[in-house]
Design a protein around this motif. Structure first.
Motif, PDB file in Angstrom:
ATOM      1  N   LYS A 177     -10.319  -6.420 -12.379  1.00 56.00           N
ATOM      2  CA  LYS A 177     -10.980  -6.506 -13.144  1.00 56.00           C
ATOM      3  C   LYS A 177      -8.905  -6.309 -14.378  1.00 56.00           C
ATOM      4  N   ASN A 178      -8.360  -5.790 -13.763  1.00 62.47           N
ATOM      5  CA  ASN A 178      -6.769  -5.573 -13.346  1.00 62.47           C
ATOM      6  C   ASN A 178      -6.330  -5.361 -12.175  1.00 62.47           C
ATOM      7  N   PRO A 179      -5.522  -6.352 -12.668  1.00 60.96           N
ATOM      8  CA  PRO A 179      -5.012  -6.908 -11.275  1.00 60.96           C
ATOM      9  C   PRO A 179      -3.339  -6.201 -11.270  1.00 60.96           C
ATOM     10  N   LYS A 180      -2.858  -6.374 -12.614  1.00 58.70           N
ATOM     11  CA  LYS A 180      -1.271  -5.377 -12.536  1.00 58.70           C
ATOM     12  C   LYS A 180      -1.146  -4.090 -12.348  1.00 58.70           C
ATOM     13  N   PHE A 181      -2.711  -3.594 -12.654  1.00 62.78           N
ATOM     14  CA  PHE A 181      -3.480  -1.906 -12.334  1.00 62.78           C
ATOM     15  C   PHE A 181      -3.116  -1.869 -10.604  1.00 62.78           C
ATOM     16  N   ALA A 182      -3.869  -2.702 -10.167  1.00 64.11           N
ATOM     17  CA  ALA A 182      -3.794  -2.693  -8.908  1.00 64.11           C
ATOM     18  C   ALA A 182      -2.584  -2.818  -8.347  1.00 64.11           C
ATOM     19  N   ALA A 183      -1.778  -3.600  -8.129  1.00 64.14           N
ATOM     20  CA  ALA A 183      -0.478  -4.064  -7.915  1.00 64.14           C
ATOM     21  C   ALA A 183       0.417  -2.601  -8.028  1.00 64.14           C
ATOM     22  N   LYS A 184       0.312  -1.925  -9.286  1.00 64.00           N
ATOM     23  CA  LYS A 184       0.973  -0.720  -9.485  1.00 64.00           C
ATOM     24  C   LYS A 184       0.006  -0.011  -8.603  1.00 64.00           C
ATOM     25  N   MET A 185      -0.868   0.490  -8.295  1.00 64.96           N
ATOM     26  CA  MET A 185      -1.271   1.528  -7.843  1.00 64.96           C
ATOM     27  C   MET A 185      -0.572   1.798  -6.742  1.00 64.96           C
ATOM     28  N   VAL A 186      -1.186   0.159  -5.512  1.00 63.04           N
ATOM     29  CA  VAL A 186      -0.845   0.098  -4.145  1.00 63.04           C
ATOM     30  C   VAL A 186       0.632   0.004  -4.294  1.00 63.04           C
ATOM     31  N   SER A 187       1.541  -0.749  -5.240  1.00 65.69           N
ATOM     32  CA  SER A 187       2.957   0.909  -4.914  1.00 65.69           C
ATOM     33  C   SER A 187       3.652   1.716  -4.693  1.00 65.69           C
ATOM     34  N   ILE A 188       2.741   2.365  -5.643  1.00 61.97           N
ATOM     35  CA  ILE A 188       2.716   3.841  -6.178  1.00 61.97           C
ATOM     36  C   ILE A 188       2.143   4.755  -5.343  1.00 61.97           C
ATOM     37  N   MET A 189       0.805   4.524  -4.523  1.00 62.02           N
ATOM     38  CA  MET A 189       0.103   4.523  -2.618  1.00 62.02           C
ATOM     39  C   MET A 189       1.498   4.687  -1.826  1.00 62.02           C
ATOM     40  N   ALA A 190       1.979   3.677  -1.991  1.00 60.77           N
ATOM     41  CA  ALA A 190       2.992   3.533  -0.540  1.00 60.77           C
ATOM     42  C   ALA A 190       4.207   4.060  -0.633  1.00 60.77           C
ATOM     43  N   ASP A 191       4.589   4.420  -1.976  1.00 58.91           N
ATOM     44  CA  ASP A 191       6.200   5.174  -2.060  1.00 58.91           C
ATOM     45  C   ASP A 191       5.689   7.203  -2.591  1.00 58.91           C
ATOM     46  N   ARG A 192       3.982   7.011  -2.378  1.00 63.37           N
ATOM     47  CA  ARG A 192       3.649   8.454  -1.831  1.00 63.37           C
ATOM     48  C   ARG A 192       3.784   9.041  -0.558  1.00 63.37           C
ATOM     49  N   LEU A 193       3.229   7.434   0.173  1.00 67.80           N
ATOM     50  CA  LEU A 193       2.495   7.578   1.730  1.00 67.80           C
ATOM     51  C   LEU A 193       3.984   7.416   2.186  1.00 67.80           C
ATOM     52  N   ALA A 194       5.600   7.039   1.778  1.00 65.27           N
ATOM     53  CA  ALA A 194       6.317   7.377   1.976  1.00 65.27           C
ATOM     54  C   ALA A 194       7.084   8.274   2.767  1.00 65.27           C
ATOM     55  N   ARG A 195       6.751   9.295   1.403  1.00 65.10           N
ATOM     56  CA  ARG A 195       7.865  10.806   0.758  1.00 65.10           C
ATOM     57  C   ARG A 195       6.549  11.779   1.491  1.00 65.10           C
ATOM     58  N   THR A 196       5.320  11.460   2.091  1.00 62.45           N
ATOM     59  CA  THR A 196       4.975  12.345   2.503  1.00 62.45           C
ATOM     60  C   THR A 196       4.814  11.854   3.784  1.00 62.45           C
ATOM     61  N   ASN A 197       5.362  10.808   4.527  1.00 63.33           N
ATOM     62  CA  ASN A 197       5.852  10.871   6.051  1.00 63.33           C
ATOM     63  C   ASN A 197       6.720  11.392   6.136  1.00 63.33           C
ATOM     64  N   GLU A 198       7.860  11.563   5.556  1.00 63.61           N
ATOM     65  CA  GLU A 198       9.818  12.105   5.191  1.00 63.61           C
ATOM     66  C   GLU A 198       8.888  12.835   4.994  1.00 63.61           C
ATOM     67  N   LEU A 199       8.378  14.642   4.387  1.00 61.81           N
ATOM     68  CA  LEU A 199       8.202  15.411   4.974  1.00 61.81           C
ATOM     69  C   LEU A 199       7.748  15.431   6.013  1.00 61.81           C
ATOM     70  N   LEU A 200       7.071  14.799   6.280  1.00 65.40           N
ATOM     71  CA  LEU A 200       6.394  15.285   7.971  1.00 65.40           C
ATOM     72  C   LEU A 200       7.046  15.348   9.023  1.00 65.40           C
ATOM     73  N   ILE A 201       7.779  14.305   9.073  1.00 67.47           N
ATOM     74  CA  ILE A 201       9.188  13.722  10.041  1.00 67.47           C
ATOM     75  C   ILE A 201       9.727  15.068   9.876  1.00 67.47           C
ATOM     76  N   SER A 202      10.339  15.529   8.815  1.00 70.90           N
ATOM     77  CA  SER A 202      11.512  16.747   8.468  1.00 70.90           C
ATOM     78  C   SER A 202      10.880  17.788   9.333  1.00 70.90           C
ATOM     79  N   SER A 203       9.452  18.350   8.558  1.00 69.03           N
ATOM     80  CA  SER A 203       8.368  19.485   9.354  1.00 69.03           C
ATOM     81  C   SER A 203       8.742  19.422  10.524  1.00 69.03           C
ATOM     82  N   MET A 204       8.676  18.446  10.958  1.00 67.03           N
ATOM     83  CA  MET A 204       8.796  17.888  13.125  1.00 67.03           C
ATOM     84  C   MET A 204       9.398  18.101  13.582  1.00 67.03           C
TER      85      MET A 204
END
Length: 146
Positions: free
Chosen positions: A90-117
């Motif tokens: 029902k809210n495709p604009k929010f869906a697009a925003k959510m995908v983009s934000i979750m991708a950013d969060r995953l990328a930041r998490t990956n960066e932290l994990l790689i740095s820690s490793m």
């Protein structure tokens, strides 16, 4: 999907708790933080239109952080994958925003994990080199080669 009005300085969920809801901020501000050795570290300051707690819909793991209101807040509560799917359709604009934000969060998490490793591997290599120095064989240790 339900809506909640929450006064300032109220906890929405606590680190370590099990609950399966995600939240969308309709009004107000929410801070997300975690605690280590009685010291709080802010992860994010959320504003209207932002969402948080979405991982609870996809995993049965305890909350990794605490969410607390800073101001009077109104939040939409999504308590199941089905509710989320219906909302996103029902809210495709929010869906697009959510995908983009979750991708950013995953990328930041990956960066932290790689740095820690990388730090962990560097420490292992450093330790290995120190131990190796203690057990190096010098030419004076070699006798009777013939």
């Amino acid at each position: 999907m339900s809506k909640l009005n929450i006064p300032p300085n109220q906890r929405i969920f606590k680190e370590g708790e099990l609950n399966n809801a995600m939240y969308i901020i309709l009004q107000g501000n929410v801070e997300i933080f975690f605690t280590v050795n009685n010291s709080q570290t802010r992860l994010a300051l959320m504003k209207p239109g932002d969402f948080f707690g979405e991982m609870a819909l996809f995993s049965s793991n305890p909350r990794s952080a605490t969410a607390r209101t800073i101001t009077n807040c109104e939040v939409a509560v999504i308590e199941s994958k089905q509710q989320l799917e219906n909302f996103l359709v029902k809210n495709p604009k929010f869906a697009a925003k959510m995908v983009s934000i979750m991708a950013d969060r995953l990328a930041r998490t990956n960066e932290l994990l790689i740095s820690s490793m990388e730090k962990s591997v560097a420490k292992k290599i450093e330790f290995s080199n120190e131990v190796g120095k203690e057990h190096q064989i010098g030419i004076s240790d070699v006798q009777d080669v013939e």
